[in-house]
Design a protein around this motif. Structure first.
Motif, mmCIF file in Angstrom:
data_model
loop_
_atom_site.group_PDB
_atom_site.id
_atom_site.type_symbol
_atom_site.label_atom_id
_atom_site.label_comp_id
_atom_site.label_asym_id
_atom_site.label_seq_id
_atom_site.Cartn_x
_atom_site.Cartn_y
_atom_site.Cartn_z
ATOM 1 N N ASN A 1 0.855 -1.178 0.000
ATOM 2 C CA ASN A 1 0.000 0.000 0.000
ATOM 3 C C ASN A 1 0.894 1.233 0.000
ATOM 4 O OD1 ASN A 1 -1.863 2.029 0.497
ATOM 5 N ND2 ASN A 1 -3.000 0.857 1.997
ATOM 6 N N LYS A 2 0.531 2.242 -0.790
ATOM 7 C CA LYS A 2 1.286 3.497 -0.811
ATOM 8 C C LYS A 2 0.293 4.666 -0.861
ATOM 9 C CE LYS A 2 2.136 2.726 -5.716
ATOM 10 N NZ LYS A 2 3.144 2.610 -6.765
ATOM 11 N N THR A 3 0.697 5.753 -0.244
ATOM 12 C CA THR A 3 -0.184 6.900 -0.086
ATOM 13 C C THR A 3 0.498 8.165 -0.619
ATOM 14 O OG1 THR A 3 -1.060 5.911 1.923
ATOM 15 C CG2 THR A 3 -1.511 8.236 1.610
ATOM 16 N N ALA A 4 -0.296 9.026 -1.237
ATOM 17 C CA ALA A 4 0.181 10.344 -1.679
ATOM 18 C C ALA A 4 -0.694 11.406 -1.010
ATOM 19 C CB ALA A 4 0.108 10.473 -3.195
ATOM 20 N N LEU A 5 -0.064 12.453 -0.510
ATOM 21 C CA LEU A 5 -0.764 13.574 0.104
ATOM 22 C C LEU A 5 -0.781 14.723 -0.897
ATOM 23 C CD1 LEU A 5 1.093 13.306 3.510
ATOM 24 C CD2 LEU A 5 -1.117 12.331 2.919
ATOM 25 N N VAL A 6 -1.967 15.151 -1.309
ATOM 26 C CA VAL A 6 -2.123 16.155 -2.349
ATOM 27 C C VAL A 6 -2.791 17.397 -1.747
ATOM 28 C CG1 VAL A 6 -3.125 16.679 -4.597
ATOM 29 C CG2 VAL A 6 -2.359 14.364 -4.098
ATOM 30 N N THR A 7 -2.189 18.568 -2.004
ATOM 31 C CA THR A 7 -2.766 19.830 -1.552
ATOM 32 C C THR A 7 -3.312 20.573 -2.768
ATOM 33 O OG1 THR A 7 -1.136 19.932 0.224
ATOM 34 C CG2 THR A 7 -2.307 21.978 -0.292
ATOM 35 N N LEU A 8 -4.561 21.028 -2.666
ATOM 36 C CA LEU A 8 -5.225 21.728 -3.768
ATOM 37 C C LEU A 8 -5.571 23.161 -3.368
ATOM 38 C CD1 LEU A 8 -7.875 19.017 -4.794
ATOM 39 C CD2 LEU A 8 -5.559 19.311 -5.693
ATOM 40 N N ALA A 9 -5.576 24.051 -4.360
ATOM 41 C CA ALA A 9 -6.067 25.421 -4.188
ATOM 42 C C ALA A 9 -7.250 25.587 -5.125
ATOM 43 C CB ALA A 9 -4.971 26.428 -4.508
ATOM 44 N N CYS A 10 -8.419 25.910 -4.558
ATOM 45 C CA CYS A 10 -9.637 26.007 -5.371
ATOM 46 C C CYS A 10 -10.184 27.432 -5.398
ATOM 47 C CB CYS A 10 -10.714 25.091 -4.805
ATOM 48 S SG CYS A 10 -10.190 23.373 -4.723
#
Length: 107
Positions: free
Chosen positions: A98-107
């Motif tokens: 299992n692998k995880t990515a942390l994504v930050t968005l600007a909306c």
């Protein structure tokens, strides 16, 4: 001699895990871009994606401001045919489960 072989096996397994984690982090897209494309790419590459965002816009109106590697889970098995570490020595294989990515968005 058996202790030396066990120590070498442990070091090799740990190094393999570190390389697998670094390769996974390098595979994650980075930089600003359309959020839906980046999220789909990460999911297609097998990542569980955790999203953090500012603003209330729809996903298709968001841009990616940051992608960071998250936790990676793996398992190491010994006695696996075809994975010879050394002669003589244990057969060891490390599998990323299992692998995880942390994504930050600007909306």
């Amino acid at each position: 001699m058996k202790r030396l072989a066990a120590t070498v096996a442990t070091i090799a397994a740990t190094t393999g895990l570190a390389l697998a984690t670094a390769a996974g982090a390098a595979a994650a897209p980075s930089g600003a871009g359309p959020a839906d494309q980046t999220l789909n790419k990460l999911r297609a590459d097998g990542y569980n994606v955790i999203i953090s965002r500012t603003g209330t816009g729809a996903i298709d109106q968001c841009t990616v401001t940051e992608v960071r590697p998250g936790q990676t889970y793996s398992r190491t098995d010994s006695g696996v045919p075809g994975h010879l570490l050394g002669t003589p020595g244990p057969n060891i294989a490390t599998t990323v489960t299992n692998k995880t990515a942390l994504v930050t968005l600007a909306c």
